[in-house]
Design a protein around this motif. Sequence first.
Motif, PDB file in Angstrom:
ATOM      1  N   PHE A   1       0.864  -1.176   0.000  1.00  0.00           N
ATOM      2  CA  PHE A   1       0.000   0.000   0.000  1.00  0.00           C
ATOM      3  C   PHE A   1       0.904   1.230   0.000  1.00  0.00           C
ATOM      4  O   PHE A   1       1.587   1.505   0.983  1.00  0.00           O
ATOM      5  CB  PHE A   1      -0.919   0.013   1.222  1.00  0.00           C
ATOM      6  CG  PHE A   1      -1.812   1.213   1.272  1.00  0.00           C
ATOM      7  CD1 PHE A   1      -2.889   1.322   0.418  1.00  0.00           C
ATOM      8  CD2 PHE A   1      -1.554   2.251   2.157  1.00  0.00           C
ATOM      9  CE1 PHE A   1      -3.708   2.433   0.450  1.00  0.00           C
ATOM     10  CE2 PHE A   1      -2.358   3.357   2.199  1.00  0.00           C
ATOM     11  CZ  PHE A   1      -3.443   3.461   1.342  1.00  0.00           C
ATOM     12  N   CYS A   2       0.937   1.934  -1.119  1.00  0.00           N
ATOM     13  CA  CYS A   2       1.816   3.098  -1.288  1.00  0.00           C
ATOM     14  C   CYS A   2       3.262   2.719  -0.997  1.00  0.00           C
ATOM     15  O   CYS A   2       4.014   3.506  -0.407  1.00  0.00           O
ATOM     16  CB  CYS A   2       1.375   4.248  -0.393  1.00  0.00           C
ATOM     17  SG  CYS A   2      -0.262   4.874  -0.781  1.00  0.00           S
ATOM     18  N   GLY A   3       3.645   1.529  -1.356  1.00  0.00           N
ATOM     19  CA  GLY A   3       5.004   1.056  -1.109  1.00  0.00           C
ATOM     20  C   GLY A   3       5.437   0.096  -2.192  1.00  0.00           C
ATOM     21  O   GLY A   3       4.713  -0.170  -3.159  1.00  0.00           O
ATOM     22  N   LEU A   4       6.637  -0.453  -2.017  1.00  0.00           N
ATOM     23  CA  LEU A   4       7.222  -1.362  -2.999  1.00  0.00           C
ATOM     24  C   LEU A   4       7.698  -2.632  -2.316  1.00  0.00           C
ATOM     25  O   LEU A   4       8.374  -2.571  -1.289  1.00  0.00           O
ATOM     26  CB  LEU A   4       8.421  -0.695  -3.694  1.00  0.00           C
ATOM     27  CG  LEU A   4       9.335  -1.583  -4.535  1.00  0.00           C
ATOM     28  CD1 LEU A   4       8.609  -2.117  -5.756  1.00  0.00           C
ATOM     29  CD2 LEU A   4      10.571  -0.822  -4.955  1.00  0.00           C
ATOM     30  N   ILE A   5       7.314  -3.771  -2.879  1.00  0.00           N
ATOM     31  CA  ILE A   5       7.829  -5.066  -2.437  1.00  0.00           C
ATOM     32  C   ILE A   5       8.591  -5.646  -3.616  1.00  0.00           C
ATOM     33  O   ILE A   5       8.043  -5.787  -4.705  1.00  0.00           O
ATOM     34  CB  ILE A   5       6.708  -6.017  -1.989  1.00  0.00           C
ATOM     35  CG1 ILE A   5       5.964  -5.448  -0.791  1.00  0.00           C
ATOM     36  CG2 ILE A   5       7.292  -7.393  -1.668  1.00  0.00           C
ATOM     37  CD1 ILE A   5       4.766  -6.259  -0.351  1.00  0.00           C
ATOM     38  N   GLU A   6       9.863  -5.973  -3.383  1.00  0.00           N
ATOM     39  CA  GLU A   6      10.703  -6.538  -4.437  1.00  0.00           C
ATOM     40  C   GLU A   6      11.203  -7.905  -3.994  1.00  0.00           C
ATOM     41  O   GLU A   6      11.784  -8.028  -2.916  1.00  0.00           O
ATOM     42  CB  GLU A   6      11.885  -5.620  -4.727  1.00  0.00           C
ATOM     43  CG  GLU A   6      12.759  -6.132  -5.847  1.00  0.00           C
ATOM     44  CD  GLU A   6      13.883  -5.179  -6.185  1.00  0.00           C
ATOM     45  OE1 GLU A   6      13.893  -4.674  -7.314  1.00  0.00           O
ATOM     46  OE2 GLU A   6      14.738  -4.948  -5.314  1.00  0.00           O
TER      47      GLU A   6
END
Length: 188
Positions: A119-124
């Motif tokens: 949510f309004c972020g980045l998962i890599e």
Amino acid sequence: MRAGDVDRDRVAAVLADALATGHLDPDEHAQRLEAAYAARTVAELHPLTADLPVSATELQPVAPPSTTPVTALFSKVRRGGQWPVPPTSVARARWGKLVIDLRHAVFTRREVVIEADAFCGLIELVLPPHVRVYDEGSALFAKRALPMGAADATSADGPMVRITGRAVLGQVRVRRAGDARHPWREWR
């Protein structure tokens, strides 16, 4: 007697413990793990753990690794190194970046599920070349990106990562280790 997934998973758990305690080096662990998942009979599994402190015949069911959610909240969190991948994991990024590096992780199951909620972020997620990946998640004003040929990894017998969860105003990105487009990412 034919070997089932439970038998292969128990041998994989013994091999993971042997790697963690230094009884196996990473290369030998990878070879034995590949042989375990390719085994069709219990007789093929036994030699893989016979020279280790705990053999497959003595193995009791092992408690799964911790399933505590990994969360990046207004920050950058990186999970990597030699760690046992639980059967199911929860990864959350809220206004931050979460990097899950599976290049040196120990897969204790043939298939693992990662619930990736951004949510309004980045998962890599950084994957080694022999891991297959399938994205079954959803996106709302967001992006979910898989590398080309993600399901066609070099080894069809290798582990599989299934990604679920939601991306809202954020991003869930999967890449292979050594991605030629972004070589500078390896040291970040």
